[in-house]
Enzyme design. Structure first.
Site: not given
Ligand code: NAP
Length: 437
Positions: A14, A136, A203, A207, A304
């Site tokens: 994401t 965020g 969570d 933070k 997001g």
């Molecule tokens: N989503 C939000 O709104 C948000 C907001 C604030 C902070 N965050 C933080 O941002 C970070 C990412 O969140 P996200 O929501 O983007 O997570 P996500 O959609 O689950 O994406 C995780 C990514 O990491 C990759 N990945 C997982 N294991 C891996 C490995 N061993 N080697 C290489 N790549 C690997 C996955 O690959 P594949 O795609 O190939 O499976 C995927 O592309 C987290 O720390 C989260 O707490 C997220």
């Protein structure tokens, strides 16, 4: 023009895919602002074949994010994998040790290993930026670390989890139960299939632990946080709160007290007229109270793809603008080696107002017995109201008490006493009241 800043992104989910997309779409603006190009030269994720909605073929692909961190031709390693151990931790550590700047959105990693990673970054003279890890898209880290120099923070509190705020907002607006709201939030993608991490406060606690360190110059102490989630909040609480002029929010609060620092995450009643009570739905907010500034409230999107990418790109742009040899701001506001040990204030000494909702047998003397238990524990009452709510049988009544400032220890003792007296027909509900402007 200076040489391009080379960026490696590990994690293309994401947030990672949004970061890559915005870097492409806003390339010209970023070059103008930073005085150099920002180019994604390496990427990593688990599944190389997955369509990310963006052409990344010009970047070198790494199956292993740790290899990317160590070996790729990059200046900045952007970690968007997630998780407090495993590849995220190892890759961030490897990048810092290799003298690369790091940008991460990973609150779980920082809550657990932030100080150790900051020590490496500061020793190597590189930046470890993490604006997206707390609330965020809201620029709270920069605000606390850079814009509030000289201010002594007395309290920082906020709505740090969009899922919980979404559920509480809908419960209030539509009069529906916690379970029904949670199901809907899951259907709409605002809550995970396993929502425990969000709704039980973990969570928010991650933070909060980062904000506490920035606020008070102490080591991160994520395991020393008092935590209660929102799963036992009922319509009876929401209605009673509204009648009394309050709204229920899950807050993370860090506060300096005479006996140490309080870190607590729990459902909280805030005055309906306060600014933080107007923060609805998935929106986040952080209030910072200082000696010079008074109370500042920042609110905005806490999650997001695009909102989070905005904070990540702000961090990358800061690195693009920094010049070799220029002293960087310490990761947590104070040099990591100088962060003080965290001195925990006991929850029992927490002082504040309390809302107490009791379901009792409808018998003579119950009201007087409750009032006596309060008086025996030196609790002064702002109000005590008896209600016949619709859900109760004839033999039951609801008693709602609001206390003036008292201590957690006194309230626990009084409620224990009332429970022992045998007047209750259901578990007592206790919700702390938080002062807010
Ligand atoms: N989503 C939000 O709104 C948000 C907001 C604030 C902070 N965050 C933080 O941002 C970070 C990412 O969140 P996200 O929501 O983007 O997570 P996500 O959609 O689950 O994406 C995780 C990514 O990491 C990759 N990945 C997982 N294991 C891996 C490995 N061993 N080697 C290489 N790549 C690997 C996955 O690959 P594949 O795609 O190939 O499976 C995927 O592309 C987290 O720390 C989260 O707490 C997220």
């Amino acid at each position: 023009m200076a040489e391009a800043l080379r960026v490696g992104i590990a994690g293309l989910g994401t947030v990672g895919a949004s970061v890559a997309r915005v870097l492409r779409d806003k390339a010209a603006e970023l070059t103008r602002q930073c005085g150099r190009d920002i180019v994604v030269t390496a990427v990593s994720a688990r599944d190389r074949k997955r369509d990310r909605g963006i052409d990344l073929s010009a970047a070198t692909w790494f199956d292993d994010p740790i290899k990317l961190a160590e070996k790729a031709d990059i200046d900045v390693f952007v970690e968007l994998i997630g998780g407090d151990e495993g590849p995220a931790r190892l890759a961030v550590k490897a990048a810092l040790e290799a003298g690369r700047h790091v940008v991460t959105a990973n609150k779980a990693l920082l809550a657990k290993h932030g100080v150790a990673l900051a020590e490496i970054a500061e020793k190597k003279g590189v930046l470890l930026n993490y604006e997206a890890a707390v609330a965020g898209g809201i620029p709270v880290i920069k605000t606390m670390r850079e814009a509030m120099a000289g201010n002594a923070v007395t309290r920082v509190f906020g709505i740090l989890n969009g899922t919980c705020n979404y559920i509480l907002t809908r419960m209030e607006a539509e009069g529906i139960s916690f379970d029904a709201c949670l199901k809907d939030a899951q259907r709409l993608g605002y809550a995970e299939a396993d929502p425990t991490f969000d709704i039980e406060g973990h969570d928010t606690a991650h933070k909060l632990s980062i904000l506490t360190s920035l606020a008070f110059g102490t080591k991160i102490a994520a395991n020393d946080i008092y935590m209660e989630g929102i799963s036992n909040i009922t319509q009876a609480d929401i209605r009673a709160a509204a009648d009394l002029g309050y709204r229920i929010k899950l807050l993370g609060v860090a506060q300096r007290t005479d006996s140490g620092i309080e870190q607590r995450v729990h459902p909280t009643m805030v005055p309906t007229a306060s600014v933080i009570a107007q923060v609805h739905g998935v929106t986040n907010a952080v209030a910072i109270e200082t000696d010079i500034l008074g109370e500042l409230l920042l609110s905005g999107p806490g999650a997001g793809g695009n909102a989070t990418a905005s904070a990540v790109i702000g961090d990358i742009a800061d690195i693009a603008k920094s010049r070799p040899g220029f002293q960087h701001a310490p990761v947590f506001g104070w040099p990591a080696k100088e962060l003080k040990p965290y001195k925990k204030a006991q929850m029992r000494s927490h002082a504040g107002g309390y809302f107490i909702r009791l379901t009792v047998h409808d018998r003579i003397g119950v009201f007087a017995a409750i009032a006596k238990r309060m008086a025996d524990n030196d609790i002064s009452l702002e109000s005590i109201v008896q209600q016949a709510a619709g859900t109760e049988t004839e033999a039951q009544k609801t008693v709602i008490l609001v206390t003036h400032e008292t201590t957690e220890a006194a309230v626990r003792k009084a409620v224990e006493g009332i429970t022992k007296d045998g007047h209750l027909t259901d578990k007592p509900q206790v919700i702390r009241i938080e002062r807010a402007e």
